[in-house]
Each structure stands twice: as C-alpha cells, then as structure tokens.
Design an enzyme around this catalytic site. Sequence first.
Site, PDB file in Angstrom:
ATOM      1  N   SER A 197      -8.145  13.086 -48.484  1.00  0.00           N
ATOM      2  CA  SER A 197      -9.362  12.287 -48.453  1.00  0.00           C
ATOM      3  C   SER A 197      -9.252  11.197 -49.507  1.00  0.00           C
ATOM      4  CB  SER A 197     -10.560  13.187 -48.746  1.00  0.00           C
ATOM      5  OG  SER A 197     -11.637  12.419 -49.261  1.00  0.00           O
ATOM      6  N   LYS A 215      -4.146   3.894 -12.247  1.00  0.00           N
ATOM      7  CA  LYS A 215      -2.956   3.908 -13.104  1.00  0.00           C
ATOM      8  C   LYS A 215      -3.239   4.129 -14.582  1.00  0.00           C
ATOM      9  CE  LYS A 215      -0.818   1.336  -9.621  1.00  0.00           C
ATOM     10  NZ  LYS A 215      -2.112   1.444  -8.885  1.00  0.00           N
ATOM     11  N   GLU A 233      -7.451  18.512 -35.083  1.00  0.00           N
ATOM     12  CA  GLU A 233      -8.756  17.878 -34.824  1.00  0.00           C
ATOM     13  C   GLU A 233      -8.610  16.767 -33.783  1.00  0.00           C
ATOM     14  OE1 GLU A 233     -11.204  16.902 -38.388  1.00  0.00           O
ATOM     15  OE2 GLU A 233      -9.700  18.090 -39.430  1.00  0.00           O
ATOM     16  N   THR A 237     -15.096  38.795 -31.435  1.00  0.00           N
ATOM     17  CA  THR A 237     -15.878  38.409 -30.267  1.00  0.00           C
ATOM     18  C   THR A 237     -17.166  37.835 -30.864  1.00  0.00           C
ATOM     19  OG1 THR A 237     -16.965  40.555 -30.070  1.00  0.00           O
ATOM     20  CG2 THR A 237     -14.943  40.283 -28.826  1.00  0.00           C
ATOM     21  N   HIS A 238     -17.685  36.810 -30.255  1.00  0.00           N
ATOM     22  CA  HIS A 238     -18.857  36.099 -30.797  1.00  0.00           C
ATOM     23  C   HIS A 238     -18.586  35.579 -32.212  1.00  0.00           C
ATOM     24  CE1 HIS A 238     -21.001  38.127 -27.481  1.00  0.00           C
ATOM     25  NE2 HIS A 238     -20.321  39.176 -27.869  1.00  0.00           N
ATOM     26  N   LYS A 288      -8.887  17.667 -51.062  1.00  0.00           N
ATOM     27  CA  LYS A 288      -8.894  17.890 -49.618  1.00  0.00           C
ATOM     28  C   LYS A 288      -7.526  17.825 -48.954  1.00  0.00           C
ATOM     29  CE  LYS A 288     -12.366  17.416 -47.154  1.00  0.00           C
ATOM     30  NZ  LYS A 288     -13.204  18.378 -46.445  1.00  0.00           N
ATOM     31  N   TYR A 309      -6.487   2.258   2.494  1.00  0.00           N
ATOM     32  CA  TYR A 309      -6.324   1.746   1.133  1.00  0.00           C
ATOM     33  C   TYR A 309      -7.478   0.820   0.753  1.00  0.00           C
ATOM     34  CZ  TYR A 309      -4.616  -0.711  -2.940  1.00  0.00           C
ATOM     35  OH  TYR A 309      -4.518  -1.237  -4.194  1.00  0.00           O
ATOM     36  N   GLN A 359      -6.171   0.725  -7.441  1.00  0.00           N
ATOM     37  CA  GLN A 359      -5.398   0.127  -8.531  1.00  0.00           C
ATOM     38  C   GLN A 359      -5.854   0.693  -9.886  1.00  0.00           C
ATOM     39  OE1 GLN A 359      -3.973  -3.997  -8.336  1.00  0.00           O
ATOM     40  NE2 GLN A 359      -5.382  -4.435  -9.993  1.00  0.00           N
ATOM     41  N   ASN A 393       0.823  -1.216   0.000  1.00  0.00           N
ATOM     42  CA  ASN A 393       0.000   0.000   0.000  1.00  0.00           C
ATOM     43  C   ASN A 393       0.858   1.268   0.000  1.00  0.00           C
ATOM     44  OD1 ASN A 393      -2.021  -1.838   0.135  1.00  0.00           O
ATOM     45  ND2 ASN A 393      -2.666  -1.377   2.225  1.00  0.00           N
TER      46      ASN A 393
HETATM   47  N1  ARG Z   1      -1.493  -3.356  -7.328  1.00  0.00           N
HETATM   48  C1  ARG Z   1      -1.936  -2.640  -6.190  1.00  0.00           C
HETATM   49  C2  ARG Z   1      -2.335  -1.225  -6.593  1.00  0.00           C
HETATM   50  O1  ARG Z   1      -2.074  -0.848  -7.656  1.00  0.00           O
HETATM   51  C3  ARG Z   1      -0.859  -2.587  -5.169  1.00  0.00           C
HETATM   52  C4  ARG Z   1      -1.363  -2.445  -3.765  1.00  0.00           C
HETATM   53  C5  ARG Z   1      -2.109  -3.656  -3.396  1.00  0.00           C
HETATM   54  N2  ARG Z   1      -2.354  -3.735  -2.005  1.00  0.00           N
HETATM   55  C6  ARG Z   1      -3.169  -4.615  -1.523  1.00  0.00           C
HETATM   56  N3  ARG Z   1      -3.330  -4.654  -0.259  1.00  0.00           N
HETATM   57  N4  ARG Z   1      -3.837  -5.470  -2.271  1.00  0.00           N
HETATM   58  O2  ARG Z   1      -2.922  -0.484  -5.846  1.00  0.00           O
END
Ligand code: ARG
Length: 465
Positions: A285, A333, A298, A163-164, A291, A325, A330, A118
């Site tokens: 295109s 990420k 974009e 403007t606008h 084009k 935690y 998780q 954690n």
């Molecule tokens: N892979 C977990 C995460 O990204 C790591 C921490 C996991 N901790 C646990 N007590 N299961 O958060």
Amino acid sequence: MSTNQLDKKSQAWSALFSEPMSELVKRYTASVFFDKRLWAADIQGSLAHAEMLQAQGLISAADWEAIQKGMAQIRSEIEAGTFEWKLDLEDVHLNIEARLTQLVGDAGKRLHTGRSRNDQVATDVRLWLRGEIDEIGVLLIELQKALVDVADKNADTILPGFTHLQVAQPVAFGHHLLAYVEMFARDAERMIDLRKRVNRLPLGSAALAGTSYPLDRERVARTLGFEAVCQNSLDGVSDRDFAIEFTAAASLLMVHVSRLSEELILWMSQSFGFIDLADRFCTGSSIMPQKKNPDVPELARGKTGRVVGHLMGLITLMKGQPLAYNKDNQEDKEPLFDTVDTLKDTLRIFAEMAAGITVKPEAMERAAKKGYATATDLADYLVKKGLPFRDAHEVVAHAVKDAIAAGVDLSELPLDKLKTYNPAIEQDVYEVLSLRGSLNARNILGGTAPEQVRAQVARHRTRLG
Ligand code: ARG
C-alpha cells in the site's frame, strides 16, 4: 471489380451505391482493428478453399499457385508488421483479399468463388477458437498439476473445514485443494466436449443458401481438420452458439477460479493466517507500510465478472436475430477474444501462484481446535455405543455448551465430566476427539482421511500424465 475499387470502400460493393460512407459510419461498421487477430485462420481457410476450387476444376493450377505465393507473401508481411491494415477495407477478410489481388491479380479475384464473407468469418472464428481451446486444455492440466503437488504435500495437514463459514469438521488441506482439482477437471471435460461442436465447417454455406458451384465441402473439412460439415447453410452462417457455449464454460471455469481466489484471500488475511502467497503475486500500500495485499486473486475474482459479462453479451447478441447472417454477429469477436485472453492469463498465473503457496499448518490446526470440530465424532462414538443418532446429537450439544462456558475444547474435559453426559463414554473417546483421529476416521472413498487423499493424488497424477 478492380484492385483500385476494392481499395476504396465507397466503391467496393457495386455501382449501386451513389454516395460514400461518412468517416463515422466507416469507423462504426469496421472491424479490422480487432478482427485482424483472425488473420492466420483467414489465410488457412482461404488456402483450403482455393485448393479445393483447383481440385474441382473451378480455378486453374496456375491460379492456385499464384494464390499460395500471394498468401505466403501476405503472411510474412503480417508477421513482420509491415502489412498495411486499412479501415476503408472494413475487416480482416477484405484486407487480405485486396492485398492478394494487388499481389497476384486475377487469381486473387477468383478466390472468392462460391464463398461469402458470411461463411468465411464463421469458419475463421471456429478455426481460431479451436486452437485456443487446445491451449486452454494444456493450461488447465498445468493448473491441476500444480494443485495436486500442493495437495500431495498436505495430505496430513489439518484444516478446519467450514460450512456457513463456521468451523464444521477437520479436513485435510490436501483434500480441500483436490476439491478444486475436481472442478477444473470438469471444466476441462466441458472444453473437450464443446470443441466437437466448434469443430464443424460452415464454408460452402456461402451467403446463406449454399452455392451453385460444385464445391467439395468434405475435402475442405479434411484439409482444415474439421470433424464435420455444417449441414444447413442458414444455420452455418448465422448461429454463434459455439461461441456462447465456450463462453459459458469459460464463465463456469472463472467462477471456480473466483471461489478459490476468495479462499486464498481469506486464508491470507490476519484473522485466518493459514497461508502466505509469494510476494510477486501481491502488492503493498502507498500509505500503510505493513500491508501485503493479495492482488492477483482479487483481480481474478473481479475478472470473473468480466467473463460472465461477455457471456451475457453474446447470448443477448443472438436472441433477436432472424435467420440468417446479420451484422450483429460482428459483435461476437471482442467478447470472445477478451474471454480467451482473460482465461489464459488467469490459468497461467494461478498455476504459478499455487506452486508458490506457503502453508502454515500450526495456524490451521489451531483454528480447527477452536471450533469444536470433533463434536460430530463424539456423537458418532455414542452411536457406535448404541445410542440413536438424534439422542447422541442432543447429548453432545450439552457437552459443547458446557465446554464453551468453561472455555475449553471437548478433548480437554476430564473423563468423569464426559461420563456425566453418557456413562458409555470411556478413555478411548480421546482418540475420537482428536483432530487427527477425526481425519483418519473418514477413510471412505471421497473422504478426507490422508490415505484417501493420497489415493486421489495418485489417481489425478495418472490422469494428468
Ligand atoms: N466482418 C464481418 C463479421 O465479422 C464479416 C461478415 C460480413 N458479412 C457481410 N455480409 N457484411 O461478421
């Protein structure tokens, strides 16, 4: 726990579990296929922790030696692409620890003393993000420099200011571009500011309550270059506000990119025809041979939605979590990684694209002439002759109405006609009614006069180095 046991997720926790995970649950709970990206931060964090354990007499010098050797080996395996990432080992942390133990035996098993995944994962993400923020800072400077260069060359180029999306007053194209430089400068400031809050060490919080081992958290913080130590273990392992804050700043940055994109797209369209983007940023295109589409801006406009989406994802991820935690975290990420990737690619490509813009000053000036952009200047002229502004506004509205009916610009009305609106109007009005006269007149700090634009260019150049 033996190496063999750690290799088999079904037995990795304790004797408490009486049945293995199904393949589906394994896949569902594993993060290794995305969090392996944190490997360098994970090794860096583990080495700092191990060095401190040794300094505190919690592991032997021989263990510390073995851990360093093992980690060096793991690093070279990962770099060479020969490291075997195992889904069974769930995440980057368990994969590296298991391999370490395989390589150096008991020393590897002692690494986790006083630590939990954690506080480990919170540390890894912060370390990784800190490095990315620094790279983003450099890219932001490059983009600003590219825009300042184009602004410098166009301090005198007349653009209809809107403007606008209606022609309002003439502005220098350089002035317009420097507005984006201001936005990106604030984005850079935000990154620098939030970096301070990313750069705090959770390690030592352990699972949630801190640890009974006499760890030296300040020492680990110094080794890893953290500015401070998280002062509450529950907070240290559980909050992801630093990731949310980063993604919020990234969203705002992308919104600025998106506004610029929208303008580039408009300016490049046939109806405006103000600029051209280099061919390498456009596509054709498959059906319409004429084009040339501004794909890059974009896409940047589209990717802004994606980054803002990540912000929504992360902030929603946090909202229902009790301390401390939870596995929810998780899920922080992938949005964070994608935000960083999208941002870095976008900044790189925009710096390149800005440098390759072809400006079409005649088209810009023609458009500025069409929209009675100097009507305010005529009103200001009358105010300087003693008319109250509201009356001057009214007088000029009549003149514009007549000019529209005659299909001419205000500057094309003869003096005797202009005098019918107000007798105070003299020959010198034509300088005031010219686009260039209008531009030059706004010679005030923050205004669009070329002199001011050049002063701002100089200021930015000093600031950006
Ligand atoms: N892979 C977990 C995460 O990204 C790591 C921490 C996991 N901790 C646990 N007590 N299961 O958060």
